[in-house]
Write a protein that holds these residues in place. Structure first.
Motif, short mmCIF file in Angstrom:
data_model
loop_
_atom_site.label_atom_id
_atom_site.label_comp_id
_atom_site.label_asym_id
_atom_site.label_seq_id
_atom_site.Cartn_x
_atom_site.Cartn_y
_atom_site.Cartn_z
N ASP A 176 0.87 -1.18 0.00
CA ASP A 176 0.00 0.00 0.00
C ASP A 176 0.91 1.22 0.00
N ALA A 177 0.82 2.03 -1.05
CA ALA A 177 1.69 3.21 -1.16
C ALA A 177 0.84 4.47 -1.15
N MET A 178 1.05 5.31 -0.14
CA MET A 178 0.34 6.58 -0.02
C MET A 178 1.24 7.71 -0.51
N ASN A 179 0.80 8.36 -1.60
CA ASN A 179 1.57 9.46 -2.19
C ASN A 179 3.02 9.04 -2.45
N ASP A 180 3.20 7.82 -2.89
CA ASP A 180 4.54 7.29 -3.12
C ASP A 180 4.52 6.41 -4.37
N PRO A 181 4.41 7.02 -5.55
CA PRO A 181 4.32 6.23 -6.78
C PRO A 181 5.54 5.36 -7.04
N ARG A 182 6.73 5.80 -6.57
CA ARG A 182 7.92 4.99 -6.79
C ARG A 182 7.83 3.69 -6.00
N ALA A 183 7.40 3.76 -4.75
CA ALA A 183 7.24 2.55 -3.94
C ALA A 183 6.22 1.62 -4.60
N TYR A 184 5.14 2.20 -5.12
CA TYR A 184 4.12 1.38 -5.79
C TYR A 184 4.70 0.67 -7.01
N MET A 185 5.40 1.40 -7.87
CA MET A 185 5.92 0.81 -9.10
C MET A 185 6.97 -0.25 -8.81
N VAL A 186 7.84 0.02 -7.84
CA VAL A 186 8.85 -0.98 -7.48
C VAL A 186 8.18 -2.21 -6.88
N GLY A 187 7.25 -1.99 -5.97
CA GLY A 187 6.54 -3.12 -5.36
C GLY A 187 5.80 -3.95 -6.40
N LYS A 188 5.15 -3.28 -7.34
CA LYS A 188 4.40 -3.97 -8.38
C LYS A 188 5.32 -4.85 -9.22
N ARG A 189 6.47 -4.30 -9.60
CA ARG A 189 7.40 -5.08 -10.43
C ARG A 189 7.99 -6.26 -9.65
N LEU A 190 8.30 -6.02 -8.37
CA LEU A 190 8.81 -7.12 -7.54
C LEU A 190 7.80 -8.26 -7.46
N ILE A 191 6.54 -7.92 -7.20
CA ILE A 191 5.50 -8.94 -7.06
C ILE A 191 5.28 -9.68 -8.37
N GLU A 192 5.25 -8.94 -9.47
CA GLU A 192 5.03 -9.57 -10.78
C GLU A 192 6.17 -10.52 -11.14
N ASN A 193 7.38 -10.20 -10.67
CA ASN A 193 8.54 -11.04 -10.97
C ASN A 193 8.82 -12.09 -9.89
#
Length: 402
Positions: A363-380
């Motif tokens: 869950d990323a609040m006002n933190d698009p970088r954390a969201y994008m990194v987390g999303k890529r980690l999970i997908e991979n």
């Protein structure tokens, strides 16, 4: 040539018919919807549209001309009365449409407050359709009193809009905390504090005993006996999959219209995608309520109708806008047993859900970088070191290389 009929003109239905044409389908395509508007975005309804920052046409996914130019027949404002799988026909009143392949993208509908406690009174609204929001817009006048029943994302988004417009807002949540079904205590704490900072009163562990009023809601009586006056009420108590037509047609149901990994239902010529569909994934059965899932699943079904035999691989992501906060969620937090917090850094913070050392969601609040990194980690299928994640000096991109 194959004739394809799609029932449900929402995000999934719109994505599916467009994808069919991209893939070269040359037969007829008919998209049937019970609303009069062409397929439109739903997320802005409880935010920008309700605030008056977006007009109706900007909600539309595509204009009428797109469907005409691509030979897609739009039948809007029509309610399908029955499906006849044996003869492969769809009934709309006295009209009959034949199909070779049928897709159910019937979405979901909001739970309503029980009638035995006054849930059928005037002045009670749900937030799901354009008509719902158009009906309630006139109620949003500064100084009026709103009670929101349900502390999920829809209820909280509506509460945020009302508070921004100067209403007196109270959120009533039966569970011990808001967002309990979908988020960690840390995320709940964040949004509770955010709403309280904007003057919203939040009552948790509080049930609804009765809606007050004779013909129109005038308030609520809570489980502790407290009575709150209200000029209107919004019910944000969840949604249910739109399975009625499928059930009547004899299709298998399992927390939604049951599909295989390709999106095919128990009838070989009927498919399903979006909020209404449940599908096998990671040893279980999932049903996701999100824009991303609706689009991705619908496009996969379109590919499979065309013969691709692609297994649907869900990559969940969600978002919510409340006040100045943009929440972005990657993954599903089901089964987590520990949380790692990164931040806060100014108004940015993120909460990372782990099962042991395996990253499940963020869950990323006002933190698009954390969201994008987390999303890529999970997908991979990768999980970052927790110590590195918590260290404010760690460059987020380095987590992708570790």
């Amino acid at each position: 040539m194959t004739d394809i009929v799609v029932i449900g003109a929402g995000q999934a239905g719109a994505a599916l018919v467009a994808k069919l044409r991209v893939l070269g389908h040359e037969g007829s395509i008919t998209l049937i919807g019970d609303e009069t508007a062409p397929p439109y975005q739903r997320p802005p309804l409880s935010k920008a549209y309700l605030l008056g920052e977006m007009d109706e046409e900007r909600l539309w996914l595509r204009g009428h001309d797109f469907y005409a130019e691509h030979g897609i027949t739009l039948k809007l404002g029509h309610k399908v009365s029955a499906i006849e799988p044996i003869t492969r026909k769809v009934m709309i009143g006295n009209d009959v449409i034949s199909y070779d392949e049928l897709v159910l993208t019937t979405g979901s509908y909001p739970r309503r407050l029980p009638t035995n406690i006054g849930g059928d009174l005037a002045g009670i609204y749900t937030v799901r359709s354009l008509a719902d929001v158009d009906a309630m817009k006139v109620e949003f006048v500064a100084g009026r009193r709103l009670v929101v029943v349900g502390g999920g994302y829809i209820g909280l988004e509506a509460a945020a809009v009302a508070a921004k417009l100067g209403l007196d807002v109270t959120v009533v949540e039966m569970a011990p905390r808001i967002l309990q079904r979908v988020a960690s205590p840390e995320t709940s704490d964040y949004f509770r504090a955010l709403h309280k900072a904007h003057g919203v009163k939040i009552l948790e562990s509080t049930g609804l005993e009765r809606i007050l009023g004779e013909h129109r809601a005038s308030g609520v009586r809570l489980s502790d006996g407290t009575e709150l006056a209200a000029d209107f009420i919004i019910a944000g108590v969840g949604i249910l999959p739109g399975t009625g037509l499928a059930e009547a047609a004899g299709l298998a149901i399992d927390n939604g219209i049951k599909t295989d990994e390709f999106g095919r239902t128990s009838d070989p010529h009927i498919w399903s995608a979006g909020d209404c569909a449940s599908f096998p994934h990671k040893g279980g059965r999932w049903r996701l309520e999100s824009v991303g899932n609706a689009i991705h699943q619908a496009e996969t079904v379109a590919e499979n109708i065309m013969g691709a035999n692609v297994v649907y691989d869900a990559q969940p992501w969600f978002w919510s806008d409340q006040y100045e906060c943009k929440l972005q969620i990657a993954g599903l937090n089901v089964g987590y047993d520990n949380i790692v917090t990164r931040g806060p850094d100014g108004d940015s913070v993120s909460f990372w859900y782990f099962l042991g050392n395996t990253l499940l969601a963020v869950d990323a609040m006002n933190d698009p970088r954390a969201y994008m990194v987390g999303k890529r980690l999970i997908e991979n299928g990768k999980s970052p070191a927790k110590a590195a994640l918590q260290d404010p000096l760690t460059d987020m991109k380095s987590l992708l290389k570790a």
